[in-house]
Design an enzyme around this catalytic site. Structure first.
Site, mmCIF file in Angstrom:
data_model
loop_
_atom_site.group_PDB
_atom_site.id
_atom_site.type_symbol
_atom_site.label_atom_id
_atom_site.label_comp_id
_atom_site.label_asym_id
_atom_site.label_seq_id
_atom_site.Cartn_x
_atom_site.Cartn_y
_atom_site.Cartn_z
ATOM 1 N N SER A 2 0.827 -1.195 0.000
ATOM 2 C CA SER A 2 0.000 0.000 0.000
ATOM 3 C C SER A 2 0.876 1.266 0.000
ATOM 4 C CB SER A 2 -0.974 -0.032 1.179
ATOM 5 O OG SER A 2 -2.029 0.879 0.989
ATOM 6 N N ASP A 60 -5.559 -3.125 -2.430
ATOM 7 C CA ASP A 60 -4.634 -2.918 -1.314
ATOM 8 C C ASP A 60 -4.154 -4.237 -0.711
ATOM 9 O OD1 ASP A 60 -3.475 -2.207 1.183
ATOM 10 O OD2 ASP A 60 -4.670 -0.370 1.211
#
Length: 254
Positions: free
Chosen positions: A39, A151
């Site tokens: 991320s 993510d």
């Protein structure tokens, strides 16, 4: 000779603390042999692995304000696309290839089609980074090869696994310590969603943290994942948290 790897967690704007940690490593002379990022940590890891200084990355993130949504494109489906971030990565890094980085990099993402985690370390770079950083419900999934990426923190927000076979020392930088157990937590909607997400994955993060030789976890209560206005302060908190373990870091050079 130690081979030192660092894992950089997700955390949105709180990822600026990773840059403070990396600055501390540079100052004490710790050379990183490999990076695993997820991320926000994937974005920062890619830029650092390309040879860009932590200070320069901080200024870039503040200017582009990716973690604050600014300059991202709104899609008809109600989600954002990170096409503008992809363009900026290309401008800063140049070659869209893991092989051109100065430090080996592992990018961790979630394939939403299969519900599994995937790790990339070779081939095209930018889409892997963007997929890893695509926060669900906010960004549209990134189409990459046969994957639909979101993510990586959904399944693993401290991905030490890629480093285990390449490094004998692992430094963990985790930027999601949102409470010291005594301070109240903000009750606005974004903060509650953020806190609930990290409570769900807390056990898996804790287990991986225990496998790190040095674990750096600055207290970042009050800083939201989409609030870049405090980036300088977050950077400083990350730097100070790393320097609290300066003696241990210096010992890694032996």
């Amino acid at each position: 000779m130690h081979k030192i790897g660092i894992v950089l967690s997700g955390g949105g704007a709180r990822g600026a603390a990773h840059l403070g940690v990396l600055k501390a490593l540079d100052e004490v002379g710790v050379k990183v042999s490999a990076i695993s990022g997820v991320s926000a940590g994937a974005v920062i890891g890619a830029l650092y692995a390309a040879g860009i200084s932590p200070e320069k990355i901080l200024e870039e993130l503040k200017e582009q304000s990716y973690f604050g949504i600014k300059d991202l494109l709104w899609m008809k489906n109600g989600l954002f696309t990170m096409a503008s971030l992809r363009k900026r990565l290309a401008e800063l890094i140049g070659n869209d290839d893991f092989g051109h980085l100065k430090i080996p990099l592992f990018i961790n993402a979630t394939d939403i089609l299969t519900g599994t985690g995937v790790t990339f370390s070779e081939g095209p770079l930018f889409d892997a980074v963007l997929g890893s950083a695509s926060v669900p419900v906010v960004f549209e999934p990134v189409v990459y090869k046969d994957y639909r990426l979101l993510d990586g923190g959904i399944l693993n927000n401290l991905p030490i696994e890629p480093l285990l076979e390449h490094c004998n020392i692992i430094i963990g930088s985790h930027v999601n310590k949102l409470s010291d157990g005594t301070s109240p937590i903000k009750l606005d909607k974004a903060a509650l969603i953020d806190q609930c997400f990290h409570l769900v994955i807390a056990n898996s993060v804790r287990e991986r943290a225990m496998a790190c030789h040095i674990f750096i976890e600055p207290l970042l209560s009050g800083f939201g994942i989409f609030e870049m206005k405090n980036a300088d302060k977050i950077f400083e908190i990350g730097y100070n948290a790393a320097m609290e373990q300066k003696d241990k870091l210096i010992g890694l050079k032996g």
